[in-house]
Design an enzyme around this catalytic site. Structure first.
Site, short mmCIF file in Angstrom:
data_model
loop_
_atom_site.label_atom_id
_atom_site.label_comp_id
_atom_site.label_asym_id
_atom_site.label_seq_id
_atom_site.Cartn_x
_atom_site.Cartn_y
_atom_site.Cartn_z
N GLU A 51 -9.72 -2.28 5.53
CA GLU A 51 -10.34 -2.01 6.82
C GLU A 51 -11.62 -2.86 6.98
OE1 GLU A 51 -8.82 -0.30 8.94
OE2 GLU A 51 -7.91 1.51 8.10
N HIS A 54 -7.28 -5.26 10.34
CA HIS A 54 -7.02 -4.94 8.93
C HIS A 54 -5.72 -5.59 8.45
CE1 HIS A 54 -4.71 -0.95 9.94
NE2 HIS A 54 -3.87 -1.92 9.81
N ASP A 104 0.82 -1.22 0.00
CA ASP A 104 0.00 0.00 0.00
C ASP A 104 0.85 1.26 0.00
OD1 ASP A 104 0.94 -0.37 2.59
OD2 ASP A 104 -1.02 -0.84 3.43
N ASN A 112 -7.60 -3.53 14.52
CA ASN A 112 -8.98 -3.79 14.12
C ASN A 112 -9.07 -4.95 13.12
OD1 ASN A 112 -7.98 -2.70 11.78
ND2 ASN A 112 -9.37 -0.93 11.70
P1 PGA Z 1 2.33 -2.11 12.73
O1 PGA Z 1 1.13 -2.01 11.71
O2 PGA Z 1 3.31 -3.08 12.15
O3 PGA Z 1 2.90 -0.72 12.78
O4 PGA Z 1 1.78 -2.58 14.04
C1 PGA Z 1 0.55 -3.18 11.23
C2 PGA Z 1 -0.70 -2.81 10.47
O5 PGA Z 1 -1.41 -1.87 10.88
O6 PGA Z 1 -1.00 -3.50 9.48
#
Ligand code: PGA
Length: 249
Positions: free
Chosen positions: A143, A138, A67, A136
């Site tokens: 999302e 995702h 992304d 959450n």
């Molecule tokens: P993080 O993010 O590695 O910073 O915990 C993971 C994500 O939100 O997919």
């Protein structure tokens, strides 16, 4: 799903880097799907070291990132282009033309989404997709509520995701509200998926993803449908799954 439990973030990073390195050793021109965020930083550091020491070469590897924020240029220090340069690309021997991320500044973002799907197809698909998981549930910027049938698309980020990402920006309102992300269909088409997680704040998301129903309300739950998922996580992140009798030794 295979679960690899580690004691620490560092050990989780080592196992993650090792699986990526093995994939590259087995198939030197493999297509790696890469992720940003805090989780993969330690693994990227190890891969950079191993490359510098001559133990590993990315000379023929192709990469596609999950992304990119919409509206941030490649030079913006908050962009994922910048993140990948800072944490991995500048240290490895990959050819710059083989390193791909969605274009956050495309004049026509919808067209950029379509061409990203075409690009992945033209590379022959993703051999190993690295994922983190959001609190959450995702994956990428898919999302809760995202269609499981989504290809690369423009995502509106939830307030909780923007709040989680705000720590990386100067001001809490700074994180962009939209991004281009591979879709669930894109992610599931990877031949193998490596989900990495660390820390107690990921425990509930992992528990819901792997012990609950497969539902668009928990995007990572779709991984239950993939035949080759490796979950590498530390004990704290696995505590919810362990309570349900799922975790490894
Ligand atoms: P993080 O993010 O590695 O910073 O915990 C993971 C994500 O939100 O997919």
């Amino acid at each position: 799903m295979k679960i690899c439990q580690t004691e620490t973030y560092e050990a989780m990073s080592f196992q993650t880097a090792r699986l990526i390195a093995e994939t590259v050793a087995e198939k030197p021109d493999c297509v790696l799907g890469l992720a940003t965020g805090t989780t993969p930083v330690g693994a990227y550091r190890l891969l950079s070291e191993w490359c510098r020491e001559g133990k590993l070469s990315f000379a023929r590897v192709r990469t596609v990132n999950l992304d990119e924020y919409l509206g941030l240029s490649e030079e913006d220090p908050h962009s994922y282009h910048f993140f990948m340069q800072e944490h991995l690309f500048r240290y490895i021997d990959a050819r710059p033309e083989n390193l791909h991320l969605p274009c956050g500044t495309a004049a026509d973002p919808e067209a950029a989404c379509r061409s990203y799907e075409d690009l992945i197809a033209s590379l022959g698909g993703i051999d190993l997709q690295l994922l983190g998981i959001g609190r959450n549930g995702h994956i990428g910027f898919n999302e809760p509520g995202v269609s499981f049938d989504s290809g690369t698309h423009i995502a509106d980020l939830t307030e909780s995701t923007r709040a989680a990402n705000a720590r990386l920006f100067e001001h809490p309102s700074d994180p962009p509200s939209r991004a281009i992300t591979m879709g669930i269909r894109t992610i599931l088409s990877a031949k193998r998926i490596l989900l990495a997680a660390s820390g107690p704040e990921k425990a509930e998301a992992l528990e819901r993803a792997f012990t609950g129903p497969v539902t668009e309300q928990v995007p990572a739950s779709v991984l239950q449908r993939h035949p080759d998922v490796v979950l590498i996580a530390d004990r704290e992140a696995l505590s919810g799954l362990a309570r349900r009798g799922f975790a490894g030794p």
